[in-house]
Scaffold this active site. Structure first.
Site, PDB file in Angstrom:
ATOM      1  N   ARG A   9       0.835  -1.193   0.000  1.00 25.06           N
ATOM      2  CA  ARG A   9       0.000   0.000   0.000  1.00 25.06           C
ATOM      3  C   ARG A   9       0.875   1.249   0.000  1.00 25.06           C
ATOM      4  O   ARG A   9       2.072   1.178   0.252  1.00 25.06           O
ATOM      5  CB  ARG A   9      -0.967  -0.037   1.178  1.00 25.06           C
ATOM      6  CG  ARG A   9      -0.373  -0.665   2.456  1.00 25.06           C
ATOM      7  CD  ARG A   9      -0.923  -0.067   3.645  1.00 25.06           C
ATOM      8  NE  ARG A   9      -0.925   1.354   3.474  1.00 25.06           N
ATOM      9  CZ  ARG A   9       0.132   2.109   3.621  1.00 25.06           C
ATOM     10  NH1 ARG A   9       1.282   1.595   3.969  1.00 25.06           N
ATOM     11  NH2 ARG A   9       0.063   3.405   3.446  1.00 25.06           N
ATOM     12  N   ARG A  61      -6.434  -0.594  -8.049  1.00 28.15           N
ATOM     13  CA  ARG A  61      -6.908   0.508  -7.197  1.00 28.15           C
ATOM     14  C   ARG A  61      -6.977   1.768  -8.070  1.00 28.15           C
ATOM     15  O   ARG A  61      -6.069   2.008  -8.872  1.00 28.15           O
ATOM     16  CB  ARG A  61      -5.974   0.738  -5.997  1.00 28.15           C
ATOM     17  CG  ARG A  61      -6.007  -0.409  -4.994  1.00 28.15           C
ATOM     18  CD  ARG A  61      -5.291  -0.062  -3.710  1.00 28.15           C
ATOM     19  NE  ARG A  61      -6.062   0.822  -2.851  1.00 28.15           N
ATOM     20  CZ  ARG A  61      -5.558   1.421  -1.764  1.00 28.15           C
ATOM     21  NH1 ARG A  61      -4.293   1.239  -1.438  1.00 28.15           N
ATOM     22  NH2 ARG A  61      -6.310   2.187  -1.019  1.00 28.15           N
ATOM     23  N   GLN A  67      -3.419   2.905   9.260  1.00 26.83           N
ATOM     24  CA  GLN A  67      -2.040   2.913   8.733  1.00 26.83           C
ATOM     25  C   GLN A  67      -1.116   3.727   9.632  1.00 26.83           C
ATOM     26  O   GLN A  67       0.054   3.416   9.782  1.00 26.83           O
ATOM     27  CB  GLN A  67      -2.006   3.512   7.317  1.00 26.83           C
ATOM     28  CG  GLN A  67      -2.586   2.619   6.240  1.00 26.83           C
ATOM     29  CD  GLN A  67      -4.059   2.908   5.998  1.00 26.83           C
ATOM     30  OE1 GLN A  67      -4.787   3.314   6.904  1.00 26.83           O
ATOM     31  NE2 GLN A  67      -4.519   2.675   4.789  1.00 26.83           N
ATOM     32  N   ASP A  79      -1.680  10.764  -3.174  1.00 28.92           N
ATOM     33  CA  ASP A  79      -1.930   9.661  -4.104  1.00 28.92           C
ATOM     34  C   ASP A  79      -2.118  10.150  -5.534  1.00 28.92           C
ATOM     35  O   ASP A  79      -1.891   9.416  -6.484  1.00 28.92           O
ATOM     36  CB  ASP A  79      -3.137   8.841  -3.643  1.00 28.92           C
ATOM     37  CG  ASP A  79      -2.779   8.063  -2.393  1.00 28.92           C
ATOM     38  OD1 ASP A  79      -2.877   8.627  -1.290  1.00 28.92           O
ATOM     39  OD2 ASP A  79      -2.334   6.909  -2.518  1.00 28.92           O
TER      40      ASP A  79
END
Ligand code: MRU
Length: 350
Positions: A47, A91, A199, A240
């Site tokens: 990730r 994703r 996370q 991201d």
């Protein structure tokens, strides 16, 4: 700094660290086909935007390694597009995934134009390794610039996970703290737990602790209170996807942090490599936002925590408008507003 190898090519498979098991266990796993690669990315075993890109890149090498040596180049390229499109669906938000796949596709095209078909898979593998090698330098540079920006502060808040385990080395936002450590600077890093998948609690604290950097874990909802108490000097997060105007998609909760930072006059920085910029999108409203299974909210540690059949909505990312961002730290330099003009200028120079 502790060295992690969150993804590696073994010669016939991809070795990853199953990050869903951290920090209790450091478990390595081997991925041997495209479906396993997609499942590992979707299931967050790997990730963080850059790491998703490397894993997909090696995934494409893996997929194409079984193409028959006596096959036709046009069939190879058609299969390459199919496999690449399949991996790209793993994703939707982190643009690094598509970016890395495109680099490998270009490497394969070039190899086929210049030499025999057998050179294509080797060229792809070299390209994937080159992305990792380049990124190690890029993240060090981002760390050095991040440190320049933050060195006058002590108490920094961060969100989600942005360290070496999510990248090729150092990290994006966390890189500034690793470089700070090399300079003997003692930061105190307030770490948002990062609901719903934690996370921050599980990975950021793990990595900072290993590096000897003071980390204080807080609930996401405590951040505004700490800002109001003047306990936070600055905020730094990763990204991201960054649109051409500087709007930034990052882990859900980032936007609330930026709004609160603005209300408390606290500088808010984003750290990201150029590969996270998507210049095809003129604003953040066009960034696809992943929606994940509501069970990530209705259950905790495998136990249901809300009444049966509770409806839940689980967007995994949000978009912070560029006007709330003090600076974007990239390997190209520290970008400041007006972002659209600066980003355009850098793109034109490339
Ligand atoms: O859902 P995740 O864990 O892949 O989300 C990761 C993030 O949002 C990070 O903040 C982002 O990738 C920053 S760059 C390492």
């Amino acid at each position: 700094m502790v060295h992690f190898e969150p993804v590696a090519w073994t010669g016939s498979s991809i070795r990853i660290i199953d990050q869903t098991r951290l920090p209790e266990a450091l478990i390595y796993e081997e991925l041997t086909n495209t479906d396993e690669v997609i499942k590992a990315i979707r299931g967050l075993k790997v990730r963080g935007a850059p790491l998703i890109g490397y894993t997909a890149a090696f995934g494409l090498c893996l997929a194409m390694s079984s193409f028959p040596a006596a096959g036709k180049p046009e069939d190879f390229l058609a299969a390459l597009d199919r496999q690449s499109d399949k991996l790209a669906t793993a994703r939707p938000t982190a643009v690094n995934l598509r970016w890395a796949l495109d680099r490998l596709r270009q490497a394969a095209h070039l190899a086929i134009e210049r030499g025999p078909l057998s050179s294509a898979t080797q060229a792809m593998l070299e390209e994937a390794r080159m992305i990792l090698a380049e990124d190690r330098k890029i993240f060090r540079k981002i760390g050095e610039l991040g440190f320049e920006v933050l060195k006058g502060y002590t108490n920094i808040l961060t969100h989600c996970h942005t360290g070496a385990l999510a990248t090729a080395a150092y990290g994006t936002a966390l890189a500034a703290f690793h470089i700070g450590r090399e300079h003997g600077k003692d930061f105190t890093v307030y770490v948002d737990e990062t609901r719903p998948l934690l996370q921050g609690a599980r990975i950021t604290t793990f990595e900072l602790k290993l590096a000897g950097i003071q980390a204080i874990l807080i609930c996401d909802s405590a951040a505004a209170f700490l800002m109001n108490q003047r306990k936070i000097d600055a905020i730094i997060v990763g990204a991201d996807r960054i649109a051409a105007n500087g709007d930034t998609a990052n882990k859900i909760g980032t936007y609330s942090l930026a709004v609160n930072a603005n209300a408390h006059h606290i500088p808010f920085y984003v750290a990201a490599p150029w590969s996270t910029f998507d210049l095809d999108l003129d604003s953040g409203s066009k960034i696809p936002i992943e929606e994940r299974d509501p069970v990530e909210i209705t259950c905790f540690a495998g136990r249901r925590i809300s009444p049966k059949d509770t409806m839940a909505y689980n967007p995994a990312f949000d978009v912070t408008p560029h006007r709330l961002i003090t600076g974007i730290i990239t390997e190209k330099g520290i970008l400041t507003p007006p972002y659209d003009a600066v980003i355009r200028r850098i793109a034109e120079m490339m």
